[in-house]
Scaffold this motif. Structure first.
Motif, mmCIF file in Angstrom:
data_model
loop_
_atom_site.group_PDB
_atom_site.id
_atom_site.type_symbol
_atom_site.label_atom_id
_atom_site.label_comp_id
_atom_site.label_asym_id
_atom_site.label_seq_id
_atom_site.Cartn_x
_atom_site.Cartn_y
_atom_site.Cartn_z
ATOM 1 N N THR A 262 0.842 -1.174 0.000
ATOM 2 C CA THR A 262 0.000 0.000 0.000
ATOM 3 C C THR A 262 0.882 1.230 0.000
ATOM 4 O O THR A 262 1.972 1.237 0.569
ATOM 5 C CB THR A 262 -0.918 0.018 1.236
ATOM 6 O OG1 THR A 262 -0.091 0.022 2.409
ATOM 7 C CG2 THR A 262 -1.835 -1.185 1.252
ATOM 8 N N GLU A 263 0.395 2.272 -0.640
ATOM 9 C CA GLU A 263 1.154 3.509 -0.685
ATOM 10 C C GLU A 263 1.100 4.175 0.678
ATOM 11 O O GLU A 263 0.071 4.153 1.352
ATOM 12 C CB GLU A 263 0.571 4.449 -1.736
ATOM 13 C CG GLU A 263 0.868 4.040 -3.149
ATOM 14 C CD GLU A 263 0.433 5.087 -4.148
ATOM 15 O OE1 GLU A 263 0.185 6.237 -3.744
ATOM 16 O OE2 GLU A 263 0.331 4.744 -5.320
ATOM 17 N N PRO A 264 2.200 4.799 1.092
ATOM 18 C CA PRO A 264 2.185 5.506 2.369
ATOM 19 C C PRO A 264 1.329 6.759 2.259
ATOM 20 O O PRO A 264 1.131 7.307 1.170
ATOM 21 C CB PRO A 264 3.656 5.860 2.595
ATOM 22 C CG PRO A 264 4.247 5.894 1.224
ATOM 23 C CD PRO A 264 3.479 4.875 0.423
ATOM 24 N N ARG B 291 5.434 -7.107 6.400
ATOM 25 C CA ARG B 291 4.541 -6.740 7.492
ATOM 26 C C ARG B 291 4.896 -5.344 8.014
ATOM 27 O O ARG B 291 6.068 -5.032 8.186
ATOM 28 C CB ARG B 291 4.674 -7.770 8.610
ATOM 29 C CG ARG B 291 3.667 -7.612 9.717
ATOM 30 C CD ARG B 291 3.759 -8.735 10.769
ATOM 31 N NE ARG B 291 3.519 -10.030 10.149
ATOM 32 C CZ ARG B 291 4.421 -11.005 10.077
ATOM 33 N NH1 ARG B 291 5.627 -10.855 10.580
ATOM 34 N NH2 ARG B 291 4.127 -12.141 9.504
ATOM 35 N N PRO B 292 3.900 -4.505 8.283
ATOM 36 C CA PRO B 292 4.176 -3.171 8.818
ATOM 37 C C PRO B 292 4.886 -3.249 10.170
ATOM 38 O O PRO B 292 4.686 -4.183 10.940
ATOM 39 C CB PRO B 292 2.791 -2.545 8.986
ATOM 40 C CG PRO B 292 1.888 -3.340 8.121
ATOM 41 C CD PRO B 292 2.478 -4.717 8.046
ATOM 42 N N LEU C 33 2.299 -7.464 15.074
ATOM 43 C CA LEU C 33 2.751 -8.724 15.649
ATOM 44 C C LEU C 33 1.972 -9.891 15.057
ATOM 45 O O LEU C 33 0.788 -9.786 14.772
ATOM 46 C CB LEU C 33 2.580 -8.705 17.166
ATOM 47 C CG LEU C 33 3.320 -7.587 17.901
ATOM 48 C CD1 LEU C 33 2.970 -7.618 19.373
ATOM 49 C CD2 LEU C 33 4.807 -7.715 17.692
ATOM 50 N N LEU C 34 2.646 -10.991 14.926
ATOM 51 C CA LEU C 34 2.034 -12.203 14.410
ATOM 52 C C LEU C 34 1.882 -13.175 15.582
ATOM 53 O O LEU C 34 2.850 -13.551 16.224
ATOM 54 C CB LEU C 34 2.919 -12.838 13.331
ATOM 55 C CG LEU C 34 2.412 -14.128 12.715
ATOM 56 C CD1 LEU C 34 1.120 -13.872 11.959
ATOM 57 C CD2 LEU C 34 3.444 -14.703 11.774
#
Length: 91
Positions: A2-4, A77-78, A82-83
């Motif tokens: 995704t674009e910031p 992942r951003p 957390l995963l």
């Protein structure tokens, strides 16, 4: 990816995106839509990226036409996301 958002872009990223946009605009105006391998190689050299990245940047700029489309984005992942595994959720 995704674009910031505009407020998430720092000055260095914005300056680089503006430099890329100017080079790509010049390329599109001078080439009148013709993308030869030599012309792409010259543009890649000017942008200081690979030819594959040059094609990606051209595609994004042609689709959106804005400087924001040329801002570098981080893949994956951003930060801070957390995963959790099912084992951790059960505890």
């Amino acid at each position: 990816m995704t674009e910031p958002l505009p407020d998430e872009v720092d000055g260095a990223q914005w300056a680089e995106a503006c430099r890329r946009a100017a080079a790509i605009r010049g390329f599109l105006e001078s080439s009148s839509g013709q993308s030869t391998v030599a012309a792409i190689a010259d543009l890649a050299s000017e942008l200081q990226v690979s030819q594959a990245t040059t094609y990606r940047l051209l595609r994004r700029f042609r689709a959106d036409g804005t400087v924001m489309s040329l801002v570098e984005t981080k893949r994956g992942r951003p930060t801070g996301c957390l995963l959790y595994t099912s084992d951790a959720a059960d505890e």
